[in-house]
Write a protein that holds these residues in place. Structure first.
Motif, PDB file in Angstrom:
ATOM      1  N   ASP A  45       0.852  -1.182   0.000  1.00  0.00           N
ATOM      2  CA  ASP A  45       0.000   0.000   0.000  1.00  0.00           C
ATOM      3  C   ASP A  45       0.897   1.243   0.000  1.00  0.00           C
ATOM      4  O   ASP A  45       2.101   1.146  -0.199  1.00  0.00           O
ATOM      5  CB  ASP A  45      -0.942  -0.010   1.207  1.00  0.00           C
ATOM      6  CG  ASP A  45      -0.195  -0.090   2.534  1.00  0.00           C
ATOM      7  OD1 ASP A  45       1.012   0.213   2.559  1.00  0.00           O
ATOM      8  OD2 ASP A  45      -0.820  -0.461   3.555  1.00  0.00           O
ATOM      9  N   VAL A  85      -0.276   0.333  -4.284  1.00  0.00           N
ATOM     10  CA  VAL A  85      -1.715   0.494  -4.486  1.00  0.00           C
ATOM     11  C   VAL A  85      -2.214   1.385  -3.356  1.00  0.00           C
ATOM     12  O   VAL A  85      -2.262   0.967  -2.200  1.00  0.00           O
ATOM     13  CB  VAL A  85      -2.441  -0.863  -4.477  1.00  0.00           C
ATOM     14  CG1 VAL A  85      -3.946  -0.661  -4.646  1.00  0.00           C
ATOM     15  CG2 VAL A  85      -1.900  -1.760  -5.593  1.00  0.00           C
ATOM     16  N   LYS A  87      -4.906   3.711  -1.400  1.00  0.00           N
ATOM     17  CA  LYS A  87      -6.344   3.860  -1.184  1.00  0.00           C
ATOM     18  C   LYS A  87      -6.749   5.336  -1.225  1.00  0.00           C
ATOM     19  O   LYS A  87      -6.081   6.189  -0.642  1.00  0.00           O
ATOM     20  CB  LYS A  87      -6.741   3.262   0.168  1.00  0.00           C
ATOM     21  CG  LYS A  87      -6.549   1.762   0.261  1.00  0.00           C
ATOM     22  CD  LYS A  87      -6.922   1.243   1.631  1.00  0.00           C
ATOM     23  CE  LYS A  87      -6.711  -0.268   1.733  1.00  0.00           C
ATOM     24  NZ  LYS A  87      -7.009  -0.773   3.091  1.00  0.00           N
ATOM     25  N   THR A  98      -8.995   3.068  -5.458  1.00  0.00           N
ATOM     26  CA  THR A  98      -7.541   2.938  -5.350  1.00  0.00           C
ATOM     27  C   THR A  98      -6.877   3.492  -6.601  1.00  0.00           C
ATOM     28  O   THR A  98      -7.492   3.577  -7.665  1.00  0.00           O
ATOM     29  CB  THR A  98      -7.117   1.459  -5.190  1.00  0.00           C
ATOM     30  OG1 THR A  98      -7.560   0.702  -6.325  1.00  0.00           O
ATOM     31  CG2 THR A  98      -7.681   0.862  -3.916  1.00  0.00           C
ATOM     32  N   LYS A 100      -2.923   3.238  -8.651  1.00  0.00           N
ATOM     33  CA  LYS A 100      -1.673   2.481  -8.708  1.00  0.00           C
ATOM     34  C   LYS A 100      -0.516   3.409  -9.067  1.00  0.00           C
ATOM     35  O   LYS A 100      -0.642   4.254  -9.943  1.00  0.00           O
ATOM     36  CB  LYS A 100      -1.810   1.349  -9.733  1.00  0.00           C
ATOM     37  CG  LYS A 100      -2.794   0.278  -9.308  1.00  0.00           C
ATOM     38  CD  LYS A 100      -3.004  -0.759 -10.391  1.00  0.00           C
ATOM     39  CE  LYS A 100      -3.897  -0.213 -11.504  1.00  0.00           C
ATOM     40  NZ  LYS A 100      -4.284  -1.251 -12.480  1.00  0.00           N
ATOM     41  N   GLU A 115      -1.833  -7.729  -9.386  1.00  0.00           N
ATOM     42  CA  GLU A 115      -3.239  -7.366  -9.349  1.00  0.00           C
ATOM     43  C   GLU A 115      -3.361  -5.980  -8.714  1.00  0.00           C
ATOM     44  O   GLU A 115      -2.423  -5.474  -8.100  1.00  0.00           O
ATOM     45  CB  GLU A 115      -4.026  -8.410  -8.558  1.00  0.00           C
ATOM     46  CG  GLU A 115      -3.947  -9.814  -9.160  1.00  0.00           C
ATOM     47  CD  GLU A 115      -4.743 -10.825  -8.363  1.00  0.00           C
ATOM     48  OE1 GLU A 115      -5.842 -10.473  -7.892  1.00  0.00           O
ATOM     49  OE2 GLU A 115      -4.267 -11.957  -8.206  1.00  0.00           O
ATOM     50  N   ASP A 116      -4.545  -5.392  -8.837  1.00  0.00           N
ATOM     51  CA  ASP A 116      -4.717  -4.008  -8.378  1.00  0.00           C
ATOM     52  C   ASP A 116      -5.260  -3.931  -6.953  1.00  0.00           C
ATOM     53  O   ASP A 116      -6.148  -3.150  -6.652  1.00  0.00           O
ATOM     54  CB  ASP A 116      -5.622  -3.236  -9.333  1.00  0.00           C
ATOM     55  CG  ASP A 116      -6.995  -3.889  -9.478  1.00  0.00           C
ATOM     56  OD1 ASP A 116      -7.164  -5.004  -8.955  1.00  0.00           O
ATOM     57  OD2 ASP A 116      -7.877  -3.269 -10.095  1.00  0.00           O
ATOM     58  N   HIS A 117      -4.748  -4.773  -6.068  1.00  0.00           N
ATOM     59  CA  HIS A 117      -5.153  -4.717  -4.670  1.00  0.00           C
ATOM     60  C   HIS A 117      -4.047  -5.310  -3.802  1.00  0.00           C
ATOM     61  O   HIS A 117      -3.108  -5.926  -4.300  1.00  0.00           O
ATOM     62  CB  HIS A 117      -6.461  -5.479  -4.436  1.00  0.00           C
ATOM     63  CG  HIS A 117      -6.374  -6.943  -4.767  1.00  0.00           C
ATOM     64  ND1 HIS A 117      -5.770  -7.870  -3.934  1.00  0.00           N
ATOM     65  CD2 HIS A 117      -6.782  -7.647  -5.849  1.00  0.00           C
ATOM     66  CE1 HIS A 117      -5.830  -9.074  -4.465  1.00  0.00           C
ATOM     67  NE2 HIS A 117      -6.429  -8.975  -5.634  1.00  0.00           N
ATOM     68  N   THR A 118      -4.173  -5.092  -2.497  1.00  0.00           N
ATOM     69  CA  THR A 118      -3.221  -5.639  -1.526  1.00  0.00           C
ATOM     70  C   THR A 118      -3.947  -6.557  -0.540  1.00  0.00           C
ATOM     71  O   THR A 118      -3.591  -6.634   0.627  1.00  0.00           O
ATOM     72  CB  THR A 118      -2.517  -4.498  -0.755  1.00  0.00           C
ATOM     73  OG1 THR A 118      -3.508  -3.671  -0.126  1.00  0.00           O
ATOM     74  CG2 THR A 118      -1.676  -3.652  -1.692  1.00  0.00           C
ATOM     75  N   ALA A 119      -4.983  -7.249  -1.032  1.00  0.00           N
ATOM     76  CA  ALA A 119      -5.829  -8.058  -0.153  1.00  0.00           C
ATOM     77  C   ALA A 119      -5.055  -9.168   0.531  1.00  0.00           C
ATOM     78  O   ALA A 119      -5.367  -9.536   1.672  1.00  0.00           O
ATOM     79  CB  ALA A 119      -6.990  -8.652  -0.961  1.00  0.00           C
ATOM     80  N   GLU A 122      -3.220  -7.739   3.547  1.00  0.00           N
ATOM     81  CA  GLU A 122      -4.191  -7.252   4.525  1.00  0.00           C
ATOM     82  C   GLU A 122      -4.882  -8.422   5.219  1.00  0.00           C
ATOM     83  O   GLU A 122      -5.167  -8.376   6.418  1.00  0.00           O
ATOM     84  CB  GLU A 122      -5.207  -6.349   3.832  1.00  0.00           C
ATOM     85  CG  GLU A 122      -4.616  -5.013   3.376  1.00  0.00           C
ATOM     86  CD  GLU A 122      -5.618  -4.156   2.645  1.00  0.00           C
ATOM     87  OE1 GLU A 122      -6.797  -4.568   2.558  1.00  0.00           O
ATOM     88  OE2 GLU A 122      -5.241  -3.082   2.169  1.00  0.00           O
TER      89      GLU A 122
END
Length: 215
Positions: A45, A85, A87, A98, A100, A115-119, A122
């Motif tokens: 992030d 990424v 927020k 979000t 990038k 991918e376009d998230h940091t799931a 997290e």
């Protein structure tokens, strides 16, 4: 820090600042995880000092070319890939989207890689708080001594990697080549997905295992 494909926790940093903690993680990767020359492809992030830590651990001071003042600061090198990424929030601090930001590397190549998230990270942070009460926010179970905090973190990482089967890593056994009556899934831990072991460990086995280090 976790590996996206296997969910294996490959490094841990405990320090007063996020930059110092990132340096601890990257130094572990450099010395013990096969990344001597450059950092692994990384996504995070927008918080922390990961960029600065990368440069500190793997950066190099440019060669002096004989003119002007000799360079003293380390600089990033070619081949690095790092994506943030970030927020976006509204006035009520609710996440609205979000964006990038490619910090290191060719933009198209880096965006295609991640991918376009940091799931993933997290979710592992949530798992850490569920398994280790010392990390719960505003709780009374916080560590009073650093040595005990490190010990609890190391134990939780070991249980996560070796003992706790991850649902997203399970293997379907009902295919034409894997058919086994009465059983559909093969449970796997992150360590199994990474090829470090071939079975789910028990807590007893983990406690009876004596770790060794190369000297």
């Amino acid at each position: 820090m976790i590996d996206i494909d296997t969910r294996l926790r490959v490094g841990r940093g405990i320090a007063k600042t996020e930059t110092e903690a990132s340096e601890v993680v990257f130094r572990t990767l450099q010395q013990n995880r096969g990344h001597q020359d450059k950092p692994p492809s990384t996504i995070s992030d927008g918080w922390g000092g990961i960029r600065e830590a990368m440069v500190q651990i793997w950066g190099k001071v440019p060669e002096y070319k004989g003119r002007g003042r000799p360079p003293e600061k380390k600089r990033p090198q070619e081949g690095w890939k790092y994506l943030q990424v970030i927020k976006e929030r509204d006035e009520s601090d609710r996440v609205t989207g979000t964006k990038k930001k490619v910090v290191f590397g060719e933009e198209e190549e880096v965006l295609e890689l991640f991918e376009d998230h940091t799931a993933y990270v997290e979710r592992t942070h949530l798992t850490m708080r569920q398994m280790n009460s010392r990390l719960i926010r505003k709780g009374l179970g916080f560590s009073k001594e650093l040595v005990m905090h490190r010990a609890a973190a190391e134990w939780e990482d070991a249980v996560y990697n070796l003992v706790r089967a991850h649902k997203s890593l399970r293997v379907d056994l009902t295919g034409p080549l894997n058919g086994r009556p009465g059983r559909r899934w093969k449970r796997r831990t992150p360590a199994m997905a990474a090829g470090l072991t071939d079975q789910v460990w028990s807590v007893q086995r983990l406690l009876q295992t004596v770790p060794t280090t190369n000297t």
